[in-house]
Design an enzyme around this catalytic site. Structure first.
Site, mmCIF file in Angstrom:
data_model
loop_
_atom_site.group_PDB
_atom_site.id
_atom_site.type_symbol
_atom_site.label_atom_id
_atom_site.label_comp_id
_atom_site.label_asym_id
_atom_site.label_seq_id
_atom_site.Cartn_x
_atom_site.Cartn_y
_atom_site.Cartn_z
ATOM 1 N N SER A 113 -11.869 -9.881 -34.084
ATOM 2 C CA SER A 113 -11.928 -9.568 -35.505
ATOM 3 C C SER A 113 -10.553 -9.763 -36.133
ATOM 4 O O SER A 113 -9.525 -9.570 -35.460
ATOM 5 C CB SER A 113 -12.341 -8.098 -35.642
ATOM 6 O OG SER A 113 -12.093 -7.648 -36.946
ATOM 7 N N TYR A 158 -11.000 0.824 -33.858
ATOM 8 C CA TYR A 158 -11.855 -0.351 -33.655
ATOM 9 C C TYR A 158 -11.001 -1.593 -33.359
ATOM 10 O O TYR A 158 -11.227 -2.321 -32.388
ATOM 11 C CB TYR A 158 -12.726 -0.571 -34.899
ATOM 12 C CG TYR A 158 -13.386 -1.921 -34.944
ATOM 13 C CD1 TYR A 158 -14.340 -2.279 -34.000
ATOM 14 C CD2 TYR A 158 -13.046 -2.856 -35.934
ATOM 15 C CE1 TYR A 158 -14.938 -3.528 -34.032
ATOM 16 C CE2 TYR A 158 -13.638 -4.097 -35.978
ATOM 17 C CZ TYR A 158 -14.590 -4.428 -35.022
ATOM 18 O OH TYR A 158 -15.179 -5.673 -35.052
ATOM 19 N N LYS A 180 -18.759 -1.411 -34.167
ATOM 20 C CA LYS A 180 -17.886 -2.116 -35.116
ATOM 21 C C LYS A 180 -17.516 -1.342 -36.384
ATOM 22 O O LYS A 180 -16.946 -1.920 -37.302
ATOM 23 C CB LYS A 180 -18.550 -3.429 -35.514
ATOM 24 C CG LYS A 180 -19.884 -3.223 -36.219
ATOM 25 C CD LYS A 180 -20.391 -4.461 -36.909
ATOM 26 C CE LYS A 180 -21.663 -4.184 -37.669
ATOM 27 N NZ LYS A 180 -22.185 -5.287 -38.426
ATOM 28 N N ASN A 191 -21.143 0.286 -44.274
ATOM 29 C CA ASN A 191 -19.709 0.469 -44.481
ATOM 30 C C ASN A 191 -19.143 -0.659 -45.315
ATOM 31 O O ASN A 191 -18.102 -0.520 -45.926
ATOM 32 C CB ASN A 191 -18.982 0.430 -43.129
ATOM 33 C CG ASN A 191 -19.476 1.528 -42.221
ATOM 34 O OD1 ASN A 191 -19.298 2.691 -42.520
ATOM 35 N ND2 ASN A 191 -20.129 1.148 -41.132
ATOM 36 N N LYS A 238 -10.434 -4.162 -29.901
ATOM 37 C CA LYS A 238 -10.505 -5.635 -29.876
ATOM 38 C C LYS A 238 -9.220 -6.222 -29.299
ATOM 39 O O LYS A 238 -9.257 -7.187 -28.542
ATOM 40 C CB LYS A 238 -10.745 -6.181 -31.286
ATOM 41 C CG LYS A 238 -12.123 -5.879 -31.848
ATOM 42 C CD LYS A 238 -13.218 -6.630 -31.125
ATOM 43 C CE LYS A 238 -14.591 -6.367 -31.702
ATOM 44 N NZ LYS A 238 -15.672 -6.871 -30.863
HETATM 45 P P1 NAD Z 1 -24.112 -5.647 -34.794
HETATM 46 O O1 NAD Z 1 -23.921 -4.183 -34.602
HETATM 47 O O2 NAD Z 1 -25.141 -6.108 -35.756
HETATM 48 O O3 NAD Z 1 -24.417 -6.334 -33.371
HETATM 49 C C1 NAD Z 1 -23.895 -5.843 -32.160
HETATM 50 C C2 NAD Z 1 -25.067 -5.743 -31.190
HETATM 51 O O4 NAD Z 1 -24.569 -5.254 -29.942
HETATM 52 C C3 NAD Z 1 -26.144 -4.765 -31.650
HETATM 53 O O5 NAD Z 1 -27.407 -5.405 -31.598
HETATM 54 C C4 NAD Z 1 -26.073 -3.605 -30.667
HETATM 55 O O6 NAD Z 1 -27.346 -3.037 -30.425
HETATM 56 C C5 NAD Z 1 -25.499 -4.295 -29.439
HETATM 57 N N1 NAD Z 1 -24.722 -3.431 -28.533
HETATM 58 C C6 NAD Z 1 -23.750 -2.540 -28.856
HETATM 59 N N2 NAD Z 1 -23.264 -1.967 -27.749
HETATM 60 C C7 NAD Z 1 -23.929 -2.519 -26.699
HETATM 61 C C8 NAD Z 1 -23.870 -2.326 -25.294
HETATM 62 N N3 NAD Z 1 -23.039 -1.444 -24.743
HETATM 63 N N4 NAD Z 1 -24.680 -3.071 -24.499
HETATM 64 C C9 NAD Z 1 -25.559 -3.957 -25.044
HETATM 65 N N5 NAD Z 1 -25.661 -4.163 -26.361
HETATM 66 C C10 NAD Z 1 -24.854 -3.449 -27.190
HETATM 67 O O7 NAD Z 1 -22.680 -6.252 -35.152
HETATM 68 P P2 NAD Z 1 -22.311 -7.716 -35.645
HETATM 69 O O8 NAD Z 1 -21.872 -7.618 -37.057
HETATM 70 O O9 NAD Z 1 -23.352 -8.670 -35.269
HETATM 71 O O10 NAD Z 1 -21.011 -7.953 -34.766
HETATM 72 C C11 NAD Z 1 -21.038 -8.629 -33.526
HETATM 73 C C12 NAD Z 1 -19.658 -8.609 -32.918
HETATM 74 O O11 NAD Z 1 -18.747 -9.186 -33.834
HETATM 75 C C13 NAD Z 1 -19.131 -7.197 -32.642
HETATM 76 O O12 NAD Z 1 -18.411 -7.220 -31.421
HETATM 77 C C14 NAD Z 1 -18.199 -6.935 -33.798
HETATM 78 O O13 NAD Z 1 -17.178 -6.069 -33.450
HETATM 79 C C15 NAD Z 1 -17.667 -8.325 -34.089
HETATM 80 N N6 NAD Z 1 -17.227 -8.482 -35.487
HETATM 81 C C16 NAD Z 1 -18.100 -8.262 -36.516
HETATM 82 C C17 NAD Z 1 -17.657 -8.397 -37.837
HETATM 83 C C18 NAD Z 1 -18.581 -8.144 -39.009
HETATM 84 O O14 NAD Z 1 -18.081 -7.980 -40.110
HETATM 85 N N7 NAD Z 1 -19.883 -8.123 -38.838
HETATM 86 C C19 NAD Z 1 -16.328 -8.766 -38.106
HETATM 87 C C20 NAD Z 1 -15.479 -8.994 -37.030
HETATM 88 C C21 NAD Z 1 -15.938 -8.864 -35.723
HETATM 89 N N1 UDP Z 2 -15.126 -1.954 -50.967
HETATM 90 C C1 UDP Z 2 -15.357 -1.200 -52.092
HETATM 91 N N2 UDP Z 2 -16.355 -0.256 -52.064
HETATM 92 C C2 UDP Z 2 -17.135 -0.053 -50.973
HETATM 93 C C3 UDP Z 2 -16.898 -0.864 -49.820
HETATM 94 C C4 UDP Z 2 -15.875 -1.795 -49.848
HETATM 95 O O1 UDP Z 2 -14.670 -1.331 -53.109
HETATM 96 O O2 UDP Z 2 -18.015 0.815 -50.997
HETATM 97 C C5 UDP Z 2 -14.035 -2.956 -50.990
HETATM 98 C C6 UDP Z 2 -12.955 -2.708 -49.955
HETATM 99 O O3 UDP Z 2 -11.971 -1.839 -50.471
HETATM 100 C C7 UDP Z 2 -12.444 -4.122 -49.697
HETATM 101 C C8 UDP Z 2 -13.687 -4.985 -49.873
HETATM 102 O O4 UDP Z 2 -14.601 -4.217 -50.642
HETATM 103 O O5 UDP Z 2 -11.497 -4.509 -50.672
HETATM 104 C C9 UDP Z 2 -14.359 -5.360 -48.562
HETATM 105 O O6 UDP Z 2 -14.594 -4.174 -47.821
HETATM 106 P P1 UDP Z 2 -15.350 -4.231 -46.424
HETATM 107 O O7 UDP Z 2 -15.373 -2.821 -45.897
HETATM 108 O O8 UDP Z 2 -16.634 -4.936 -46.585
HETATM 109 O O9 UDP Z 2 -14.416 -5.179 -45.510
HETATM 110 P P2 UDP Z 2 -12.938 -4.888 -44.926
HETATM 111 O O10 UDP Z 2 -12.179 -4.088 -45.915
HETATM 112 O O11 UDP Z 2 -13.155 -4.171 -43.634
HETATM 113 O O12 UDP Z 2 -12.358 -6.248 -44.745
#
Ligand code: NAD
Ligand code: UDP
Length: 340
Positions: free
Chosen positions: A126, A150, A86, A199, A154
Site C-alpha cells: 500500500s 496497518y 486493511k 472508511n 505492510k
Molecule cells: P478486502 O478486505 O476486500 O479483501 C481482503 C480479503 O482477504 C477478504 O475477502 C478477506 O475475507 C480475506 N482475508 C482477510 N484475512 C484473511 C486470512 N487470514 N486468511 C484468508 N483470507 C483472509 O480488501 P481489498 O481492498 O480487496 O484489499 C486487498 C489487499 O490490498 C489487502 O491486503 C489490502 O491491505 C491491500 N490494499 C488495499 C487498498 C484499498 O484501498 N482497497 C489499498 C492498498 C492496499
Molecule cells: N475523506 C473525507 N470524509 C470521509 C472519508 C474521507 O473527507 O468520510 C477524505 C480524506 O480526508 C482524504 C480523502 O477523502 O482526503 C480520501 O480518504 P480515504 O480514507 O478514502 O483514503 P486515504 O486517506 O486513506 O488515502
C-alpha cells in the site's frame, strides 16, 4: 500452462476483480479466503462473469496445515497475496489482530510456499508505507515511514520479502503499492462492499447516493491544495486488476526478479472534485458538511507511476468520471451490496 495461480483474499474487493481478469486471460485459479471481509456470493458472480469455473477454498492463511495440504495436492505456479486486514483506524484499536493476520499470516504463507518450492509472488502492499514523505509525489525509492499500524504491517511484510529474496535468489517477487483503488467492474456484478461503516471516501459517497447514509463529513477544507480539501490518487479497480495480470506475466517469465511498483494514475483529485464528479454521473445530490481534519491525514499524495509503465508496460486508462460511473453502476444495481 499447466497448474494454477493461488489467490489469497480472492473474494475481496481487489481480489475478485483480479480473479476475473485472470480467468479471462486463460489462467486456472484457486481462491483461498476466510470470508472475514467478503461474501460467498462473490465466487458465483465471478464464475458467471467469466463463464468458467474455479476452485474456492474457505480457509485461512494462518492455518499452516491447510496451506501444506493445498500446496501438496495442487500444482500451483504462483501466488497473488491479497488476504489481509486493511482498516487504518481499526489497526490502532486492534494491533494484535492486525500483526497476527497480516504479518504472521503472510509469514506462514511464505514459509509454506518456500517448503513447496513455489517462489513466484505478487504481493498487495500500500502507498501507506510511505507515511508522511514530506512531498506529495511518491517514487518507489521515497523513504518508507508508515505512521499507522496497518502501514507498519505492510512494511514488515515488504522487509520480510526483501530478506527472503536476498537469502534465496530463486524467488521472483513483485510488490505492488496501491494508491486509492475505487470503482467497480463495468457489469455492476462485482464491486466494493465494505462490511459495516465504510472508511473510505468512494464507498461512503456511493452509500449516500443510494440513500443508506445521510451526508458526508469532509475532513477539512483548509489544506494547502487548490480547493483546500485533501487530494488523493484514485485509481480504477479495472486498472489495478490489469496491473496484476501484467505483474504475474513478468514474474512467470522471469523478466522481473524483485521489484516494488506503485499503482496509481499520478493525477490527484480533491474530495470536492470527487463529490462533484459523482453527482454529475449519478444525478444524485451528495449532501456534505465541512468538519475538522482527520487525525493522521495528509494534504495530498500521489504516485509517480513511471516505473509501472517501464517495467509492466502498464498505464492507468480510466479517469475520475469512469471511476464514479462504475461505482454508481455497482451501487445502484446492488443497493445493499452482496446479499450472501
Ligand atoms: P478486502 O478486505 O476486500 O479483501 C481482503 C480479503 O482477504 C477478504 O475477502 C478477506 O475475507 C480475506 N482475508 C482477510 N484475512 C484473511 C486470512 N487470514 N486468511 C484468508 N483470507 C483472509 O480488501 P481489498 O481492498 O480487496 O484489499 C486487498 C489487499 O490490498 C489487502 O491486503 C489490502 O491491505 C491491500 N490494499 C488495499 C487498498 C484499498 O484501498 N482497497 C489499498 C492498498 C492496499
Ligand atoms: N475523506 C473525507 N470524509 C470521509 C472519508 C474521507 O473527507 O468520510 C477524505 C480524506 O480526508 C482524504 C480523502 O477523502 O482526503 C480520501 O480518504 P480515504 O480514507 O478514502 O483514503 P486515504 O486517506 O486513506 O488515502
Amino acid at each position: 500452462m499447466e497448474g494454477s495461480i493461488l489467490i489469497t483474499g480472492g473474494t475481496g474487493y481487489i481480489g475478485s476483480h483480479t480473479s476475473l481478469k485472470l480467468l479471462n486471460a486463460g489462467y486456472e485459479i484457486i481462491i483461498l479466503d476466510n470470508l472475514s471481509n467478503s461474501c460467498l456470493e462473490v465466487k458465483d458472480r465471478i464464475k458467471k462473469l467469466a463463464n468458467k469455473g474455479f476452485q474456492f477454498i474457505n480457509g485461512d492463511i494462518r492455518n499452516t496445515n491447510q496451506l501444506k495440504s493445498i500446496f501438496k495436492d495442487k500444482k500451483i505456479n504462483a501466488v497473488i497475496h491479497f488476504a489481509g486486514l486493511k482498516a487504518v483506524a481499526d489497526s490502532a484499536i486492534y494491533p494484535l489482530e492486525y500483526y497476527e493476520n497480516n504479518v504472521v499470516g503472510s509469514l506462514n504463507l511464505f514459509k509454506e510456499m518456500a517448503s513447496a518450492n513455489i517462489k513466484s509472488l505478487v504481493f498487495s502492499s500500500s502507498a501507506t508505507v510511505y507515511g508522511n514523505p514530506g512531498m506529495p509525489i511518491c517514487k518507489e525509492n521515497t523513504p518508507l515511514n508508515p505512521v499507522n499500524v496497518y502501514g507498519k504491517t505492510k512494511l514488515i511484510i515488504e522487509d520480510i520479502l526483501r530478506n527472503i529474496k536476498k537469502a534465496d535468489p530463486e524467488w521472483r517477487i513483485i510488490n505492488l503499492r496501491y494508491f486509492n483503488p475505487v470503482g467497480a467492474h463495468p457489469s455492476g456484478m462485482i464491486g466494493e462492499d465494505p462490511k459495516g461503516t465504510p472508511n473510505n471516501l468512494m464507498p461512503l459517497i456511493s452509500q449516500i447516493a443510494i440513500g443508506r447514509r445521510k451526508k458526508l463529513l469532509v475532513f477539512g477544507d483548509n489544506y494547502n491544495t487548490p480547493d483546500g480539501t485533501g487530494r488523493r490518487d484514485y485509481i480504477h479497480i479495472e486498472d489495478v486488476a490489469n496491473a496484476h495480470v501484467a505483474s504475474l506475466e513478468k514474474i512467470l517469465k522471469g523478466d522481473v526478479l524483485h521489484m516494488d511498483i506503485n499503482l496509481g494514475t499520478g493525477k490527484p483529485y480533491s474530495v470536492l472534485e470527487v463529490i462533484k464528479t459523482f453527482e454529475s454521473v449519478s444525478l444524485k445530490k451528495i449532501p456534505y458538511e465541512i468538519t475538522k481534519r482527520r487525525a493522521g491525514d495528509l494534504a495530498e499524495y500521489y504516485a509517480d507511476p513511471s516505473l509501472a509503465k517501464n517495467i509492466l508496460n502498464w498505464k492507468a486508462k480510466f479517469d475520475l468520471r469512469k471511476m464514479c460511473l462504475d461505482s454508481w453502476n455497482w451501487q445502484s444495481k446492488n443497493p445493499s451490496g452482496f446479499i450472501n
